[in-house]
Design an enzyme around this catalytic site. Sequence first.
Site, PDB file in Angstrom:
ATOM      1  N   LYS A  67     109.519   0.905 -84.329  1.00  0.00           N
ATOM      2  CA  LYS A  67     108.896   0.743 -83.011  1.00  0.00           C
ATOM      3  C   LYS A  67     108.848   2.115 -82.377  1.00  0.00           C
ATOM      4  CE  LYS A  67     110.992  -1.065 -79.295  1.00  0.00           C
ATOM      5  NZ  LYS A  67     111.469  -2.077 -78.322  1.00  0.00           N
ATOM      6  N   MET A 219     123.721  -5.995 -71.738  1.00  0.00           N
ATOM      7  CA  MET A 219     122.429  -5.733 -72.372  1.00  0.00           C
ATOM      8  C   MET A 219     121.721  -4.499 -71.827  1.00  0.00           C
ATOM      9  SD  MET A 219     122.518  -8.167 -74.487  1.00  0.00           S
ATOM     10  CE  MET A 219     120.954  -7.828 -75.246  1.00  0.00           C
ATOM     11  N   GLY A 220     122.167  -3.968 -70.712  1.00  0.00           N
ATOM     12  CA  GLY A 220     121.418  -2.876 -70.084  1.00  0.00           C
ATOM     13  C   GLY A 220     121.705  -1.511 -70.691  1.00  0.00           C
ATOM     14  N   ASP A 222     121.771   1.135 -73.132  1.00  0.00           N
ATOM     15  CA  ASP A 222     121.114   1.447 -74.411  1.00  0.00           C
ATOM     16  C   ASP A 222     120.880   2.942 -74.569  1.00  0.00           C
ATOM     17  OD1 ASP A 222     119.230   1.764 -72.457  1.00  0.00           O
ATOM     18  OD2 ASP A 222     117.716   0.470 -73.363  1.00  0.00           O
ATOM     19  N   LYS A 226     124.769   5.558 -69.775  1.00  0.00           N
ATOM     20  CA  LYS A 226     124.604   4.323 -69.005  1.00  0.00           C
ATOM     21  C   LYS A 226     125.884   3.482 -69.097  1.00  0.00           C
ATOM     22  CE  LYS A 226     120.020   2.613 -68.994  1.00  0.00           C
ATOM     23  NZ  LYS A 226     118.918   2.039 -69.808  1.00  0.00           N
ATOM     24  N   GLY A 292     124.994  -5.458 -76.544  1.00  0.00           N
ATOM     25  CA  GLY A 292     123.644  -5.546 -77.130  1.00  0.00           C
ATOM     26  C   GLY A 292     122.887  -4.250 -76.904  1.00  0.00           C
TER      27      GLY A 292
HETATM   28  P1  NAD Z   1     113.954  -2.791 -64.244  1.00  0.00           P
HETATM   29  O1  NAD Z   1     113.704  -1.393 -63.815  1.00  0.00           O
HETATM   30  O2  NAD Z   1     112.898  -3.812 -64.078  1.00  0.00           O
HETATM   31  O3  NAD Z   1     115.282  -3.364 -63.491  1.00  0.00           O
HETATM   32  C1  NAD Z   1     116.431  -2.573 -63.380  1.00  0.00           C
HETATM   33  C2  NAD Z   1     117.586  -3.403 -62.874  1.00  0.00           C
HETATM   34  O4  NAD Z   1     118.749  -2.571 -62.818  1.00  0.00           O
HETATM   35  C3  NAD Z   1     117.398  -3.932 -61.455  1.00  0.00           C
HETATM   36  O5  NAD Z   1     118.024  -5.177 -61.350  1.00  0.00           O
HETATM   37  C4  NAD Z   1     118.131  -2.891 -60.599  1.00  0.00           C
HETATM   38  O6  NAD Z   1     118.583  -3.424 -59.365  1.00  0.00           O
HETATM   39  C5  NAD Z   1     119.297  -2.593 -61.504  1.00  0.00           C
HETATM   40  N1  NAD Z   1     119.930  -1.303 -61.241  1.00  0.00           N
HETATM   41  C6  NAD Z   1     119.368  -0.069 -61.421  1.00  0.00           C
HETATM   42  N2  NAD Z   1     120.267   0.887 -61.118  1.00  0.00           N
HETATM   43  C7  NAD Z   1     121.407   0.242 -60.749  1.00  0.00           C
HETATM   44  C8  NAD Z   1     122.678   0.677 -60.322  1.00  0.00           C
HETATM   45  N3  NAD Z   1     122.971   1.983 -60.215  1.00  0.00           N
HETATM   46  N4  NAD Z   1     123.604  -0.262 -60.024  1.00  0.00           N
HETATM   47  C9  NAD Z   1     123.330  -1.571 -60.135  1.00  0.00           C
HETATM   48  N5  NAD Z   1     122.141  -2.047 -60.531  1.00  0.00           N
HETATM   49  C10 NAD Z   1     121.188  -1.143 -60.835  1.00  0.00           C
HETATM   50  O7  NAD Z   1     114.422  -2.691 -65.764  1.00  0.00           O
HETATM   51  P2  NAD Z   1     114.437  -3.852 -66.876  1.00  0.00           P
HETATM   52  O8  NAD Z   1     113.174  -3.821 -67.643  1.00  0.00           O
HETATM   53  O9  NAD Z   1     114.893  -5.117 -66.248  1.00  0.00           O
HETATM   54  O10 NAD Z   1     115.560  -3.286 -67.849  1.00  0.00           O
HETATM   55  C11 NAD Z   1     116.914  -3.230 -67.415  1.00  0.00           C
HETATM   56  C12 NAD Z   1     117.685  -2.330 -68.356  1.00  0.00           C
HETATM   57  O11 NAD Z   1     117.749  -2.934 -69.643  1.00  0.00           O
HETATM   58  C13 NAD Z   1     117.050  -0.954 -68.562  1.00  0.00           C
HETATM   59  O12 NAD Z   1     118.040   0.010 -68.356  1.00  0.00           O
HETATM   60  C14 NAD Z   1     116.583  -0.952 -69.995  1.00  0.00           C
HETATM   61  O13 NAD Z   1     116.666   0.316 -70.591  1.00  0.00           O
HETATM   62  C15 NAD Z   1     117.551  -1.929 -70.626  1.00  0.00           C
HETATM   63  N6  NAD Z   1     117.028  -2.578 -71.833  1.00  0.00           N
HETATM   64  C16 NAD Z   1     117.884  -2.761 -72.858  1.00  0.00           C
HETATM   65  C17 NAD Z   1     117.428  -3.356 -74.028  1.00  0.00           C
HETATM   66  C18 NAD Z   1     118.368  -3.605 -75.168  1.00  0.00           C
HETATM   67  O14 NAD Z   1     117.913  -3.977 -76.253  1.00  0.00           O
HETATM   68  N7  NAD Z   1     119.643  -3.487 -74.970  1.00  0.00           N
HETATM   69  C19 NAD Z   1     116.085  -3.761 -74.132  1.00  0.00           C
HETATM   70  C20 NAD Z   1     115.232  -3.616 -73.017  1.00  0.00           C
HETATM   71  C21 NAD Z   1     115.739  -3.015 -71.859  1.00  0.00           C
END
Ligand code: NAD
Length: 321
Positions: A67, A219-220, A222, A226, A292
């Site tokens: 990807k 999950m966040g 990555d 972070k 994850g």
């Molecule tokens: P988004 O920008 O739509 O939402 C971001 C979220 O994070 C919001 O709820 C925001 O309030 C919160 N947030 C941001 N900074 C914060 C902080 N300092 N403290 C508390 N909350 C905070 O993004 P998304 O598309 O929902 O993706 C969320 C995260 O998941 C991204 O960081 C992305 O990289 C990650 N992600 C991980 C995978 C994986 O496979 N693990 C896949 C896709 C996305």
Amino acid sequence: MLIVPENEIAGLATRQAAFDAVEAVFAAMATGDAYNFPVVREAIGHEDALYGFKGGFDRGGAALGLKAGGYWPHNMDRRGLINHQSTVFLFDPDTGKPRAVVGGNLLTALRTAAASAVSIRHLARADAKVMGMIGAGHQATFQLRAALEQREFEKVIGWNRDPSHLSRLAAVAAEAGLSFEAVALEDMAEADVIISITSSFDAILVADQVGPGTHIACMGTDTRGKQEVDPALLSRATVFTDEVAQSVSIGEAQHAVAQGRITEADIHMLGAVINGTNPGRASVDGITLFDGTGVGLQDLAVADAVVERAIERGVAIEVDF
Ligand code: NAD
């Protein structure tokens, strides 16, 4: 070669197919039948974009490819495009010839939601009733929908830095006929399952905000730097992941490992639980944590399933390449 454009994906991909594809590839990773290539992720110095590649090879599923894509933070404001942009490229493992180009944006959301759902299926207590969400961005609604299919949940609780966005989660809970309550982080202790899906660089959830017997899917996180939860939580929990190498370098476990609270040997592959070679949850009171990190093989697995469906439905575009 086949092309399956992004605008066809919603009509082809299903949550169930994504769940099945991700569960199977996690299992294959644990036996060594499938492996991920090292991730490339670069700040390209243009449009503040992060761009990179996640790839791998699944011998059993015969999926080879990558990807390519990343995050363009100004897309939505400047062009009305979503900020995450990706494309999956599949290759014929017998010849190296390109097999398909598949839109990867919706697939990324579905495969990420499938990963936490697979972790809930295999690690959460069977009697889990309260689903907790931390984060309410684009990805969170996908995570919640897939999670709610895994247990007989009775209620959803959620926390977000900006509480006004929690209405998105309330709407998903309502679709499933469940009530939703916005809570303070201290009240997350009520949850039997928690998914964190934020872009945070600091711990949000601390160890005493998690009750006994909880399953948490982080999950966040990555990317290096972070962080979503207190590293002390990883010492208390039994830790599982999609891919150990990513967990300790770009996943949630990077912090607990750097602080010497846990070692790589304390991190188990979720695929081994799926295969039955790891017992998974050991007690009703134990905390399980799934880190994850998001692996390329997930993308290949869901893209491969979509290509098959596109061929069946006659919507794959064939080009002489
Ligand atoms: P988004 O920008 O739509 O939402 C971001 C979220 O994070 C919001 O709820 C925001 O309030 C919160 N947030 C941001 N900074 C914060 C902080 N300092 N403290 C508390 N909350 C905070 O993004 P998304 O598309 O929902 O993706 C969320 C995260 O998941 C991204 O960081 C992305 O990289 C990650 N992600 C991980 C995978 C994986 O496979 N693990 C896949 C896709 C996305």
